[in-house]
Write a protein that holds these residues in place. Structure first.
Motif, PDB file in Angstrom:
ATOM      1  N   LYS A  40      46.276 -55.323 -33.623  1.00 28.18           N
ATOM      2  CA  LYS A  40      47.685 -55.557 -33.288  1.00 28.18           C
ATOM      3  C   LYS A  40      48.558 -54.662 -34.157  1.00 28.18           C
ATOM      4  O   LYS A  40      48.441 -54.667 -35.379  1.00 28.18           O
ATOM      5  CB  LYS A  40      48.035 -57.032 -33.472  1.00 28.18           C
ATOM      6  CG  LYS A  40      49.384 -57.402 -32.907  1.00 28.18           C
ATOM      7  CD  LYS A  40      49.428 -58.849 -32.449  1.00 28.18           C
ATOM      8  CE  LYS A  40      50.621 -59.121 -31.565  1.00 28.18           C
ATOM      9  NZ  LYS A  40      51.848 -59.381 -32.289  1.00 28.18           N
ATOM     10  N   LEU A  44      54.255 -60.471 -34.938  1.00 25.12           N
ATOM     11  CA  LEU A  44      53.538 -61.461 -35.736  1.00 25.12           C
ATOM     12  C   LEU A  44      52.045 -61.130 -35.737  1.00 25.12           C
ATOM     13  O   LEU A  44      51.456 -60.934 -34.682  1.00 25.12           O
ATOM     14  CB  LEU A  44      53.784 -62.849 -35.127  1.00 25.12           C
ATOM     15  CG  LEU A  44      53.249 -64.059 -35.878  1.00 25.12           C
ATOM     16  CD1 LEU A  44      53.922 -64.212 -37.245  1.00 25.12           C
ATOM     17  CD2 LEU A  44      53.454 -65.325 -35.057  1.00 25.12           C
ATOM     18  N   ASP A 135      42.426 -69.317 -38.193  1.00 23.57           N
ATOM     19  CA  ASP A 135      42.042 -70.421 -37.305  1.00 23.57           C
ATOM     20  C   ASP A 135      41.036 -69.982 -36.237  1.00 23.57           C
ATOM     21  O   ASP A 135      40.296 -70.805 -35.697  1.00 23.57           O
ATOM     22  CB  ASP A 135      43.278 -71.026 -36.630  1.00 23.57           C
ATOM     23  CG  ASP A 135      44.107 -69.987 -35.901  1.00 23.57           C
ATOM     24  OD1 ASP A 135      44.640 -69.079 -36.567  1.00 23.57           O
ATOM     25  OD2 ASP A 135      44.206 -70.058 -34.664  1.00 23.57           O
ATOM     26  N   ASP A 136      40.997 -68.685 -35.936  1.00 19.03           N
ATOM     27  CA  ASP A 136      40.185 -68.247 -34.797  1.00 19.03           C
ATOM     28  C   ASP A 136      38.711 -68.611 -34.957  1.00 19.03           C
ATOM     29  O   ASP A 136      38.046 -69.007 -33.997  1.00 19.03           O
ATOM     30  CB  ASP A 136      40.330 -66.732 -34.577  1.00 19.03           C
ATOM     31  CG  ASP A 136      41.735 -66.330 -34.169  1.00 19.03           C
ATOM     32  OD1 ASP A 136      42.634 -67.196 -34.227  1.00 19.03           O
ATOM     33  OD2 ASP A 136      41.946 -65.173 -33.789  1.00 19.03           O
TER      34      ASP A 136
HETATM   35  N1  LIG Z   1      47.124 -68.280 -35.894  1.00 20.46           N
HETATM   36  C1  LIG Z   1      47.042 -67.541 -34.780  1.00 20.46           C
HETATM   37  N2  LIG Z   1      45.863 -67.381 -34.155  1.00 20.46           N
HETATM   38  C2  LIG Z   1      45.771 -66.623 -33.047  1.00 20.46           C
HETATM   39  O1  LIG Z   1      44.663 -66.471 -32.511  1.00 20.46           O
HETATM   40  N3  LIG Z   1      46.829 -66.015 -32.472  1.00 20.46           N
HETATM   41  C3  LIG Z   1      47.989 -66.170 -33.053  1.00 20.46           C
HETATM   42  C4  LIG Z   1      48.172 -66.926 -34.210  1.00 20.46           C
HETATM   43  N4  LIG Z   1      49.491 -66.882 -34.544  1.00 20.46           N
HETATM   44  C5  LIG Z   1      50.078 -66.094 -33.618  1.00 20.46           C
HETATM   45  N5  LIG Z   1      49.184 -65.681 -32.710  1.00 20.46           N
HETATM   46  C6  LIG Z   1      49.428 -64.840 -31.557  1.00 20.46           C
HETATM   47  C7  LIG Z   1      49.854 -65.579 -30.343  1.00 20.46           C
HETATM   48  C8  LIG Z   1      50.601 -64.505 -29.596  1.00 20.46           C
HETATM   49  O2  LIG Z   1      49.677 -63.726 -28.872  1.00 20.46           O
HETATM   50  C9  LIG Z   1      51.187 -63.641 -30.672  1.00 20.46           C
HETATM   51  C10 LIG Z   1      52.650 -63.849 -30.889  1.00 20.46           C
HETATM   52  O3  LIG Z   1      53.022 -62.829 -31.693  1.00 20.46           O
HETATM   53  P1  LIG Z   1      54.369 -62.002 -31.512  1.00 20.46           P
HETATM   54  O4  LIG Z   1      55.472 -62.903 -31.886  1.00 20.46           O
HETATM   55  O5  LIG Z   1      54.205 -60.745 -32.271  1.00 20.46           O
HETATM   56  O6  LIG Z   1      54.354 -61.702 -30.023  1.00 20.46           O
HETATM   57  P2  LIG Z   1      54.332 -60.325 -29.360  1.00 20.46           P
HETATM   58  O7  LIG Z   1      55.199 -59.374 -30.134  1.00 20.46           O
HETATM   59  O8  LIG Z   1      52.924 -59.919 -29.159  1.00 20.46           O
HETATM   60  O9  LIG Z   1      54.980 -60.814 -28.068  1.00 20.46           O
HETATM   61  P3  LIG Z   1      56.163 -60.193 -27.282  1.00 20.46           P
HETATM   62  O10 LIG Z   1      57.235 -59.951 -28.307  1.00 20.46           O
HETATM   63  O11 LIG Z   1      56.452 -61.245 -26.300  1.00 20.46           O
HETATM   64  O12 LIG Z   1      55.532 -58.948 -26.729  1.00 20.46           O
HETATM   65  O13 LIG Z   1      50.462 -63.959 -31.866  1.00 20.46           O
END
Ligand SMILES: Nc1[nH]c(=O)nc2c1ncn2[C@H]1C[C@H](O)[C@@H](COP(=O)(O)OP(=O)(O)OP(=O)(O)O)O1
Length: 168
Positions: A40, A44, A135-136
């Motif tokens: 990523k 987040l 957590d994954d």
């Molecule tokens: N503890 C965790 N375990 C996990 O597997 N995924 C998590 C997580 N905490 C957050 N996520 C994932 C869920 C979701 O896919 C993503 C949300 O992150 P963001 O706020 O960065 O969203 P994105 O920037 O990807 O979304 P958009 O702005 O809508 O494109 O992070």
């Protein structure tokens, strides 16, 4: 009852009353013993390995968001994504996020790198849990075995402080 963002134990939160202020989806595509993951690049969890995902937009269902976010982030279209889990995250900075987990066993397209994500296929036995959200490791192995899961988590930044997981 203490403020939920001050909680250090999931038992301190009444999860029946708790409501998220952000709703996200995460989609795992499985094919030929492998799973599609991403490095990523922003938002987040930037710097971590995760699956494609992001926020549900207004007027969109969770499954629609799962397809759209996967297309946007890695250029693949998951076919018939199946919902297999709910994750409830209380962060100590106040963020409350609900994540809906999807899996897909078929897809269309060829993965490509985008501004948000660098995708890669990895054998299920080699999933790099140490580079993923903490957590994954708790729930993804159950999802891989075909189970559904429901989990509540407290996170302090990247650190998981407390959790409760139900395997269904
Ligand atoms: N503890 C965790 N375990 C996990 O597997 N995924 C998590 C997580 N905490 C957050 N996520 C994932 C869920 C979701 O896919 C993503 C949300 O992150 P963001 O706020 O960065 O969203 P994105 O920037 O990807 O979304 P958009 O702005 O809508 O494109 O992070």
């Amino acid at each position: 009852m203490i403020e939920t963002h001050n909680a250090t134990d999931v038992k301190d939160i009444d999860w029946n009353e708790w409501t998220a202020d952000k709703f996200a989806v995460i989609t795992y595509i499985f094919s030929e013993g492998k799973v599609l993951l991403i490095n990523k690049k922003r938002g987040l969890g930037a710097g971590k390995v995760n699956a494609p995902g992001g926020h549900i937009e207004e007027g969109e269902t969770a499954v629609e968001a799962a397809v759209r976010e996967t297309e946007e982030e890695v250029g693949l279209t998951p076919l018939d994504p199946l919902q297999c889990g709910k994750l409830y995250f209380q962060f100590t900075n106040g963020l409350k996020m609900e994540g809906t987990v999807f899996i897909a066993r078929e897809y269309k397209g060829v993965e490509r790198e985008t501004d948000e994500a660098d995708p890669f296929w990895v054998a299920i036995d080699d999933i790099p849990y140490s580079r993923m959200w903490e957590d994954d490791l708790l729930w993804l192995p159950h999802v891989i075995k075909g189970k559904s899961i429901s989990g509540c988590f407290i996170f302090d930044d990247d650190d998981m402080v407390s959790y409760q997981l139900d395997i269904i």
